[in-house]
Design a protein around this motif. Structure first.
Motif, PDB file in Angstrom:
ATOM      1  N   VAL A  29       0.799  -1.230   0.000  1.00 53.25           N
ATOM      2  CA  VAL A  29       0.000   0.000   0.000  1.00 53.25           C
ATOM      3  C   VAL A  29       0.833   1.281   0.000  1.00 53.25           C
ATOM      4  O   VAL A  29       0.267   2.365  -0.113  1.00 53.25           O
ATOM      5  CB  VAL A  29      -0.981   0.037   1.202  1.00 53.25           C
ATOM      6  N   ARG A  30       2.141   1.208   0.079  1.00 51.31           N
ATOM      7  CA  ARG A  30       2.954   2.429   0.185  1.00 51.31           C
ATOM      8  C   ARG A  30       4.127   2.394  -0.783  1.00 51.31           C
ATOM      9  O   ARG A  30       4.667   1.328  -1.077  1.00 51.31           O
ATOM     10  CB  ARG A  30       3.483   2.595   1.611  1.00 51.31           C
ATOM     11  N   PHE A  31       4.512   3.602  -1.218  1.00 48.53           N
ATOM     12  CA  PHE A  31       5.635   3.683  -2.160  1.00 48.53           C
ATOM     13  C   PHE A  31       6.415   4.963  -1.955  1.00 48.53           C
ATOM     14  O   PHE A  31       5.932   5.904  -1.339  1.00 48.53           O
ATOM     15  CB  PHE A  31       5.123   3.604  -3.605  1.00 48.53           C
ATOM     16  N   LEU A  32       7.635   5.008  -2.501  1.00 46.20           N
ATOM     17  CA  LEU A  32       8.413   6.239  -2.630  1.00 46.20           C
ATOM     18  C   LEU A  32       8.244   6.726  -4.060  1.00 46.20           C
ATOM     19  O   LEU A  32       8.363   5.932  -4.994  1.00 46.20           O
ATOM     20  CB  LEU A  32       9.896   5.969  -2.383  1.00 46.20           C
ATOM     21  N   GLY A  33       7.992   8.017  -4.218  1.00 42.64           N
ATOM     22  CA  GLY A  33       7.778   8.538  -5.566  1.00 42.64           C
ATOM     23  C   GLY A  33       8.332   9.933  -5.719  1.00 42.64           C
ATOM     24  O   GLY A  33       9.131  10.373  -4.903  1.00 42.64           O
ATOM     25  N   ASN A  34       7.947  10.623  -6.765  1.00 40.52           N
ATOM     26  CA  ASN A  34       8.385  12.001  -6.979  1.00 40.52           C
ATOM     27  C   ASN A  34       7.294  12.771  -7.697  1.00 40.52           C
ATOM     28  O   ASN A  34       6.240  12.218  -7.991  1.00 40.52           O
ATOM     29  CB  ASN A  34       9.717  12.029  -7.739  1.00 40.52           C
ATOM     30  N   ARG A  35       7.538  14.034  -7.990  1.00 40.13           N
ATOM     31  CA  ARG A  35       6.471  14.932  -8.430  1.00 40.13           C
ATOM     32  C   ARG A  35       6.216  14.937  -9.922  1.00 40.13           C
ATOM     33  O   ARG A  35       5.415  15.737 -10.405  1.00 40.13           O
ATOM     34  CB  ARG A  35       6.775  16.346  -7.959  1.00 40.13           C
ATOM     35  N   SER A  36       6.884  14.091 -10.681  1.00 37.38           N
ATOM     36  CA  SER A  36       6.674  14.098 -12.131  1.00 37.38           C
ATOM     37  C   SER A  36       5.230  13.736 -12.469  1.00 37.38           C
ATOM     38  O   SER A  36       4.672  12.790 -11.930  1.00 37.38           O
ATOM     39  CB  SER A  36       7.613  13.081 -12.791  1.00 37.38           C
ATOM     40  N   THR A  37       4.627  14.504 -13.411  1.00 37.48           N
ATOM     41  CA  THR A  37       3.253  14.203 -13.840  1.00 37.48           C
ATOM     42  C   THR A  37       3.211  13.484 -15.191  1.00 37.48           C
ATOM     43  O   THR A  37       2.154  12.989 -15.587  1.00 37.48           O
ATOM     44  CB  THR A  37       2.419  15.489 -13.995  1.00 37.48           C
ATOM     45  N   GLY A  38       4.335  13.496 -15.921  1.00 37.24           N
ATOM     46  CA  GLY A  38       4.365  12.836 -17.227  1.00 37.24           C
ATOM     47  C   GLY A  38       4.050  13.741 -18.407  1.00 37.24           C
ATOM     48  O   GLY A  38       4.168  13.314 -19.560  1.00 37.24           O
ATOM     49  N   LYS A  39       3.657  14.989 -18.134  1.00 40.05           N
ATOM     50  CA  LYS A  39       3.186  15.860 -19.235  1.00 40.05           C
ATOM     51  C   LYS A  39       4.235  16.067 -20.323  1.00 40.05           C
ATOM     52  O   LYS A  39       3.910  16.083 -21.508  1.00 40.05           O
ATOM     53  CB  LYS A  39       2.766  17.230 -18.690  1.00 40.05           C
ATOM     54  N   MET A  40       5.491  16.254 -19.932  1.00 43.56           N
ATOM     55  CA  MET A  40       6.538  16.523 -20.933  1.00 43.56           C
ATOM     56  C   MET A  40       6.718  15.327 -21.856  1.00 43.56           C
ATOM     57  O   MET A  40       6.743  15.477 -23.074  1.00 43.56           O
ATOM     58  CB  MET A  40       7.851  16.877 -20.207  1.00 43.56           C
ATOM     59  N   GLY A  41       6.810  14.147 -21.272  1.00 43.51           N
ATOM     60  CA  GLY A  41       7.013  12.952 -22.102  1.00 43.51           C
ATOM     61  C   GLY A  41       5.818  12.660 -23.001  1.00 43.51           C
ATOM     62  O   GLY A  41       5.987  12.276 -24.168  1.00 43.51           O
ATOM     63  N   PHE A  42       4.609  12.867 -22.461  1.00 49.28           N
ATOM     64  CA  PHE A  42       3.418  12.633 -23.282  1.00 49.28           C
ATOM     65  C   PHE A  42       3.346  13.652 -24.417  1.00 49.28           C
ATOM     66  O   PHE A  42       2.922  13.329 -25.530  1.00 49.28           O
ATOM     67  CB  PHE A  42       2.146  12.642 -22.412  1.00 49.28           C
ATOM     68  N   ALA A  43       3.789  14.899 -24.144  1.00 46.93           N
ATOM     69  CA  ALA A  43       3.804  15.922 -25.200  1.00 46.93           C
ATOM     70  C   ALA A  43       4.789  15.522 -26.304  1.00 46.93           C
ATOM     71  O   ALA A  43       4.492  15.658 -27.500  1.00 46.93           O
ATOM     72  CB  ALA A  43       4.186  17.287 -24.620  1.00 46.93           C
ATOM     73  N   ILE A  44       5.938  15.012 -25.918  1.00 48.63           N
ATOM     74  CA  ILE A  44       6.925  14.578 -26.926  1.00 48.63           C
ATOM     75  C   ILE A  44       6.374  13.407 -27.739  1.00 48.63           C
ATOM     76  O   ILE A  44       6.477  13.379 -28.964  1.00 48.63           O
ATOM     77  CB  ILE A  44       8.263  14.204 -26.252  1.00 48.63           C
ATOM     78  N   ALA A  45       5.760  12.443 -27.049  1.00 44.24           N
ATOM     79  CA  ALA A  45       5.199  11.287 -27.759  1.00 44.24           C
ATOM     80  C   ALA A  45       4.130  11.742 -28.754  1.00 44.24           C
ATOM     81  O   ALA A  45       4.091  11.286 -29.906  1.00 44.24           O
ATOM     82  CB  ALA A  45       4.612  10.292 -26.750  1.00 44.24           C
ATOM     83  N   GLU A  46       3.284  12.669 -28.315  1.00 47.52           N
ATOM     84  CA  GLU A  46       2.208  13.145 -29.196  1.00 47.52           C
ATOM     85  C   GLU A  46       2.764  13.855 -30.416  1.00 47.52           C
ATOM     86  O   GLU A  46       2.352  13.606 -31.549  1.00 47.52           O
ATOM     87  CB  GLU A  46       1.280  14.093 -28.424  1.00 47.52           C
ATOM     88  N   ARG A  47       3.716  14.752 -30.194  1.00 46.89           N
ATOM     89  CA  ARG A  47       4.285  15.510 -31.322  1.00 46.89           C
ATOM     90  C   ARG A  47       5.066  14.577 -32.257  1.00 46.89           C
ATOM     91  O   ARG A  47       5.005  14.733 -33.472  1.00 46.89           O
ATOM     92  CB  ARG A  47       5.175  16.651 -30.819  1.00 46.89           C
ATOM     93  N   ALA A  48       5.808  13.642 -31.698  1.00 43.26           N
ATOM     94  CA  ALA A  48       6.601  12.729 -32.540  1.00 43.26           C
ATOM     95  C   ALA A  48       5.671  11.902 -33.424  1.00 43.26           C
ATOM     96  O   ALA A  48       5.924  11.725 -34.621  1.00 43.26           O
ATOM     97  CB  ALA A  48       7.473  11.832 -31.675  1.00 43.26           C
TER      98      ALA A  48
END
Ligand code: CTP
Ligand code: CA
Length: 227
Positions: A29-48
């Motif tokens: 039920v618990r994890f270590l994570g960070n604040r990345s939302t993925g928007k930059m990578g999804f934008a690159i994937a979409e444009r590519a």
């Protein structure tokens, strides 16, 4: 606004993009994570994909829709992402012309994952963390020649000069072609970004751009190197 019809200048190019955080489980039920939302990578994937590339997006846990025409592989931890990249790129990296690593890969994972929920106690808790592999540096070290083109991302909390110096260090240490560097406060969760592209040839400060415009600028550079 983006044009609905644009150049298909990336036709025939196989681009692998990583996006989002990796999360490292402590227990079910618990994890270590960070604040990345993925928007930059999804934008690159979409444009590519819009520009005609064949795109595989390897994503950590995010709440974003898969861009049209993009093949998506979902992962959770850094080790999962490592395995997915091997699968997608091939043992000799032969299935990718470019790898764009926007993912905020966790630098450490818990030494032990509990199969059952850890119970609360009144005592302080010490977690032992072990380093994760550097996925981008592994590809940089394994690459023979100029393919795949390698792009790293770096989020820092330094001033502009410090950010560029860190980016230059990462460019060399990871054996990559380009590091896109930015400040944490200008990046996480935002629709725009203020980034600097650092290559062996120099640094270009791009000013504030939407993530889709920044994606296009990065892809222009990737296209040049794929020719
Ligand atoms: N990266 C990676 N594997 C890791 C850590 C980072 O592939 N275990 C990649 C990221 O996806 C990014 C680039 O390396 O493209 C730079 O990430 P960053 O966290 O800025 O670099 P680190 O080498 O981890 O340095 P730092 O100490 O600043 O976190
Ligand atoms: Ca890191």
């Amino acid at each position: 606004a983006r044009a609905a019809i644009g150049p298909r200048d990336l036709a025939g190019i196989r681009v692998v993009v990583t996006a989002g955080p990796t999360v490292e489980d402590l227990d079910p039920v618990r994890f270590l994570g960070n604040r990345s939302t993925g928007k930059m990578g999804f934008a690159i994937a979409e444009r590519a994909a819009s520009r005609g590339a064949s795109v595989t997006l390897v994503s950590g846990p995010v709440s974003l829709a898969t861009p049209r025409g993009v093949t998506r592989v979902d992962v959770r931890s850094a080790l999962d992402m490592q395995a997915a990249l091997r699968e997608v790129m091939g043992a000799d990296l032969e299935h990718a012309d470019a790898l764009i690593m926007t993912a905020a890969v966790a630098d450490y994972r818990p030494a032990e994952q509990s199969a059952t929920k850890r119970k609360r106690s009144a005592e302080p808790l010490r977690l032992e963390l072990v380093p994760n592999p550097d996925l981008l540096a592994e590809v940089g070290a394994a690459r023979k020649g100029a393919r795949p083109v390698l792009v790293g991302f770096a989020v820092e909390t330094a001033d502009d000069a410090g950010i560029e110096a860190y980016a230059r260090r990462k460019l060399a240490a990871k054996c990559v072609d380009m590091v896109v560097a930015n400040h944490a406060k200008d990046s996480f969760g935002r629709e725009d970004n203020r980034a600097t592209i650092v290559t062996a040839g120099g640094a270009e400060a791009l000013g504030v751009l939407s993530k889709h415009s920044l994606a296009d600028r990065i892809l222009d550079r990737v296209a040049e190197r794929c020719r």
